[in-house]
Design a protein around this motif. Sequence first.
Motif, PDB file in Angstrom:
ATOM      1  N   ALA A  57       0.621  -1.196   0.101  1.00  7.00           N
ATOM      2  CA  ALA A  57       0.097  -0.054   0.022  1.00  7.00           C
ATOM      3  C   ALA A  57       0.965   1.341  -0.001  1.00  7.00           C
ATOM      4  O   ALA A  57       0.510   2.241  -0.470  1.00  7.00           O
ATOM      5  N   SER A  58       1.830   1.259   0.575  1.00  9.22           N
ATOM      6  CA  SER A  58       2.911   2.387   0.576  1.00  9.22           C
ATOM      7  C   SER A  58       3.779   2.360  -0.702  1.00  9.22           C
ATOM      8  O   SER A  58       4.896   3.151  -0.739  1.00  9.22           O
ATOM      9  N   GLY A  59       3.464   1.572  -1.719  1.00  9.43           N
ATOM     10  CA  GLY A  59       4.577   1.282  -2.850  1.00  9.43           C
ATOM     11  C   GLY A  59       5.873   1.082  -2.511  1.00  9.43           C
ATOM     12  O   GLY A  59       6.796   1.726  -3.036  1.00  9.43           O
ATOM     13  N   GLY A  60       6.221   0.674  -1.177  1.00  6.25           N
ATOM     14  CA  GLY A  60       7.423   0.171  -0.671  1.00  6.25           C
ATOM     15  C   GLY A  60       8.207   1.422   0.031  1.00  6.25           C
ATOM     16  O   GLY A  60       9.386   1.233   0.339  1.00  6.25           O
ATOM     17  N   ARG A  61       7.439   2.733   0.283  1.00  4.94           N
ATOM     18  CA  ARG A  61       7.994   3.542   0.983  1.00  4.94           C
ATOM     19  C   ARG A  61       8.480   3.244   2.594  1.00  4.94           C
ATOM     20  O   ARG A  61       8.964   3.773   3.122  1.00  4.94           O
ATOM     21  N   LEU A  62       7.437   2.209   2.944  1.00  8.02           N
ATOM     22  CA  LEU A  62       7.593   1.608   4.278  1.00  8.02           C
ATOM     23  C   LEU A  62       7.633   0.005   3.933  1.00  8.02           C
ATOM     24  O   LEU A  62       6.532  -0.504   3.430  1.00  8.02           O
ATOM     25  N   ASN A  63       8.803  -0.117   3.926  1.00 11.56           N
ATOM     26  CA  ASN A  63       9.158  -1.699   3.832  1.00 11.56           C
ATOM     27  C   ASN A  63       9.291  -2.550   4.861  1.00 11.56           C
ATOM     28  O   ASN A  63      10.211  -2.266   5.744  1.00 11.56           O
ATOM     29  N   VAL A  64       8.120  -3.459   5.283  1.00 11.84           N
ATOM     30  CA  VAL A  64       8.469  -4.369   6.320  1.00 11.84           C
ATOM     31  C   VAL A  64       8.815  -5.752   6.377  1.00 11.84           C
ATOM     32  O   VAL A  64       8.146  -6.467   5.593  1.00 11.84           O
ATOM     33  N   ARG A  65       9.953  -6.049   6.710  1.00  9.97           N
ATOM     34  CA  ARG A  65      10.406  -7.350   6.802  1.00  9.97           C
ATOM     35  C   ARG A  65      10.106  -8.168   8.084  1.00  9.97           C
ATOM     36  O   ARG A  65      10.284  -7.943   9.262  1.00  9.97           O
ATOM     37  N   VAL A  66       9.437  -9.421   7.819  1.00 10.67           N
ATOM     38  CA  VAL A  66       9.130 -10.322   9.068  1.00 10.67           C
ATOM     39  C   VAL A  66       9.985 -11.227   9.340  1.00 10.67           C
ATOM     40  O   VAL A  66      10.658 -11.970   8.629  1.00 10.67           O
ATOM     41  N   TYR A  67      10.134 -11.409  10.647  1.00  8.60           N
ATOM     42  CA  TYR A  67      10.958 -12.581  11.312  1.00  8.60           C
ATOM     43  C   TYR A  67      10.273 -13.528  12.269  1.00  8.60           C
ATOM     44  O   TYR A  67       9.320 -13.012  12.917  1.00  8.60           O
ATOM     45  N   ALA A  68      10.320 -14.679  11.926  1.00  6.79           N
ATOM     46  CA  ALA A  68       9.812 -15.599  12.626  1.00  6.79           C
ATOM     47  C   ALA A  68      10.301 -15.814  14.167  1.00  6.79           C
ATOM     48  O   ALA A  68      11.295 -15.329  14.323  1.00  6.79           O
ATOM     49  N   ALA A  69       9.811 -16.292  15.191  1.00  7.15           N
ATOM     50  CA  ALA A  69      10.321 -16.396  16.357  1.00  7.15           C
ATOM     51  C   ALA A  69      11.823 -17.111  16.324  1.00  7.15           C
ATOM     52  O   ALA A  69      11.787 -18.197  15.837  1.00  7.15           O
ATOM     53  N   GLY A  70      12.522 -16.468  16.879  1.00 10.05           N
ATOM     54  CA  GLY A  70      13.926 -16.806  17.119  1.00 10.05           C
ATOM     55  C   GLY A  70      14.799 -16.547  16.088  1.00 10.05           C
ATOM     56  O   GLY A  70      16.172 -16.983  16.106  1.00 10.05           O
ATOM     57  N   GLU A  71      14.384 -15.858  14.996  1.00 11.54           N
ATOM     58  CA  GLU A  71      15.316 -15.481  13.771  1.00 11.54           C
ATOM     59  C   GLU A  71      16.058 -14.249  14.262  1.00 11.54           C
ATOM     60  O   GLU A  71      17.170 -14.154  14.066  1.00 11.54           O
ATOM     61  N   LEU A  72      15.299 -13.150  14.928  1.00 13.50           N
ATOM     62  CA  LEU A  72      16.070 -12.068  15.548  1.00 13.50           C
ATOM     63  C   LEU A  72      15.886 -12.173  16.916  1.00 13.50           C
ATOM     64  O   LEU A  72      16.909 -12.096  17.636  1.00 13.50           O
ATOM     65  N   VAL A  73      14.737 -12.576  17.595  1.00 15.82           N
ATOM     66  CA  VAL A  73      14.575 -12.340  18.876  1.00 15.82           C
ATOM     67  C   VAL A  73      13.758 -13.523  19.292  1.00 15.82           C
ATOM     68  O   VAL A  73      12.874 -13.957  18.258  1.00 15.82           O
ATOM     69  N   PRO A  74      13.909 -14.150  20.520  1.00 20.11           N
ATOM     70  CA  PRO A  74      13.145 -15.349  20.758  1.00 20.11           C
ATOM     71  C   PRO A  74      11.655 -15.025  20.925  1.00 20.11           C
ATOM     72  O   PRO A  74      11.409 -13.605  21.155  1.00 20.11           O
ATOM     73  N   ALA A  75      10.708 -15.884  20.990  1.00 18.62           N
ATOM     74  CA  ALA A  75       9.333 -15.621  21.041  1.00 18.62           C
ATOM     75  C   ALA A  75       8.692 -14.654  21.844  1.00 18.62           C
ATOM     76  O   ALA A  75       7.923 -13.802  21.733  1.00 18.62           O
ATOM     77  N   PHE A  76       9.267 -14.691  23.101  1.00 14.09           N
ATOM     78  CA  PHE A  76       8.608 -14.081  24.146  1.00 14.09           C
ATOM     79  C   PHE A  76       9.431 -12.910  24.658  1.00 14.09           C
ATOM     80  O   PHE A  76       9.492 -11.955  25.792  1.00 14.09           O
ATOM     81  N   GLU A  77      10.297 -12.184  23.573  1.00 15.40           N
ATOM     82  CA  GLU A  77      11.260 -11.215  23.656  1.00 15.40           C
ATOM     83  C   GLU A  77      10.835  -9.962  22.737  1.00 15.40           C
ATOM     84  O   GLU A  77      11.102  -9.157  22.595  1.00 15.40           O
ATOM     85  N   VAL A  78       9.731 -10.205  22.065  1.00 16.68           N
ATOM     86  CA  VAL A  78       9.311  -9.490  20.991  1.00 16.68           C
ATOM     87  C   VAL A  78       8.869  -8.144  21.654  1.00 16.68           C
ATOM     88  O   VAL A  78       9.423  -6.924  21.379  1.00 16.68           O
ATOM     89  N   PHE A  79       8.193  -8.085  22.944  1.00 19.70           N
ATOM     90  CA  PHE A  79       8.018  -6.723  23.619  1.00 19.70           C
ATOM     91  C   PHE A  79       9.006  -5.841  24.020  1.00 19.70           C
ATOM     92  O   PHE A  79       9.152  -4.768  23.857  1.00 19.70           O
ATOM     93  N   ASP A  80      10.017  -6.575  24.414  1.00 16.00           N
ATOM     94  CA  ASP A  80      11.328  -5.850  24.895  1.00 16.00           C
ATOM     95  C   ASP A  80      12.102  -5.391  23.870  1.00 16.00           C
ATOM     96  O   ASP A  80      12.636  -4.166  23.668  1.00 16.00           O
ATOM     97  N   ALA A  81      12.210  -6.183  22.787  1.00 15.92           N
ATOM     98  CA  ALA A  81      13.068  -5.806  21.683  1.00 15.92           C
ATOM     99  C   ALA A  81      12.596  -4.400  20.895  1.00 15.92           C
ATOM    100  O   ALA A  81      13.317  -3.608  20.229  1.00 15.92           O
ATOM    101  N   VAL A  82      11.083  -4.490  20.917  1.00 14.52           N
ATOM    102  CA  VAL A  82      10.178  -3.378  19.963  1.00 14.52           C
ATOM    103  C   VAL A  82      10.300  -2.089  21.176  1.00 14.52           C
ATOM    104  O   VAL A  82      10.499  -0.967  20.888  1.00 14.52           O
ATOM    105  N   SER A  83      10.049  -2.554  22.395  1.00 14.49           N
ATOM    106  CA  SER A  83      10.118  -1.269  23.405  1.00 14.49           C
ATOM    107  C   SER A  83      11.695  -0.628  23.351  1.00 14.49           C
ATOM    108  O   SER A  83      11.762   0.524  23.636  1.00 14.49           O
ATOM    109  N   ARG A  84      12.800  -1.260  23.543  1.00 14.24           N
ATOM    110  CA  ARG A  84      14.195  -0.637  23.325  1.00 14.24           C
ATOM    111  C   ARG A  84      14.400  -0.110  21.861  1.00 14.24           C
ATOM    112  O   ARG A  84      15.387   0.635  21.859  1.00 14.24           O
ATOM    113  N   GLY A  85      13.606  -0.352  20.813  1.00 15.24           N
ATOM    114  CA  GLY A  85      13.878  -0.101  19.631  1.00 15.24           C
ATOM    115  C   GLY A  85      14.918  -0.801  18.933  1.00 15.24           C
ATOM    116  O   GLY A  85      15.429  -0.153  17.749  1.00 15.24           O
TER     117      GLY A  85
END
Length: 363
Positions: A66-94
């Motif tokens: 919808a943004s024509g690629g201006r906002l490009n979002v890449r998805v990571y499954a649990a454990g690829e960047l952070v474990p399943a239950f650390e999503v909150f902390d990773a986004v909170s810290r930025g």
Amino acid sequence: MKRRHFVGGLAAAAGIAACGGQSDGSDTSAAGSAQRFDWSMVTSWPPGLPGLGAGATRFAERITRASGGRLNVRVYAAGELVPAFEVFDAVSRGTVEMGHGAAYYHKGKVDAAQFFTSIPFGLNAQEMNGWLYYGGGLELWRELYDPFSLVPFPAGNTGVQMGGWFNREINSPEDLKGLKMRIPGLGGEVLRRAGGTPVTLPGSEIFTSLQTGVIDATEWVGPYNDVAFGLPKAARYYYYPGWQEPGPTLEAIVNKDAWNALPDDLKAIVEIAAQSVNSDMLAEFVHGNTTALMQLKDDPNVEVRAFPADVVELLEGYAEEVIAELVAADPAAAKIHASYAAYRDAAREWQRVSEEAYLGSRG
Ligand code: CA
């Protein structure tokens, strides 16, 4: 994965999801339209998970398209960047800009967040949407997450779940005594009070634990996910209803600084995509559960059964106790619960004369 058409009709409705995140006013016009953003979305879902994981992937695809690629979002499954239950902390810290998961995973950190997923004998999916979008729920959610620099959005719902898979019959409250069951969160605490032993297991260990008798029972989601997980091969009795999770909302969370850096048109795209996936995931679950239940009805090794009324009544009594204790211990939970409980009481009256009455009347 199959691309779904964009649910454009929701665009107008999405405007009501008025955002708590305040623009810093620096870049809110079309003049900023050349600016590009690359975001990472970490999730609590294993790769390829139907429903929940598929919803997160569609959400990211819709924002990017919808943004024509201006906002490009890449998805990571649990454990690829952070474990399943650390999503909150990773986004909170930025560390990353965005996450997709469920608010009740933050129990222990933000206990009151559980109201924004599901609580035993709480709101169903329709009622959650009514409360969140129009009944003040979303404002309370944003207020609760603000100290963590997070902006939450409803972003999916499984609909009412199933009570779970049991290797023994549940004919009376006595049968709950000594029952070892995988059932997380407040539902687990309710089972404990009824004499059972709640167990927390990662998704990957549920099937084997049930099949080998390490546990006697498990709840998971509903026919769509449970069949995909092989659970009909591990237990005979499939009980309903899912009193423990009557209409869990999934969440998208965006880091507040990342949110404030977006121009208004990209903010609108994120809001609209979140609302589209919120309704689309429920549609996927209704369809997937309908198809999978038909399959289970034909399986001679599976019996689909209702919990006896006295069992449900007992569990509801303990649920009231457990929620009262949560509310007594946490002022944030008390404030949210006051709004949630008032909504549930009012919604009960409407549901009785609408969905409940209608479904009861249909042959
Ligand atoms: Ca569940």
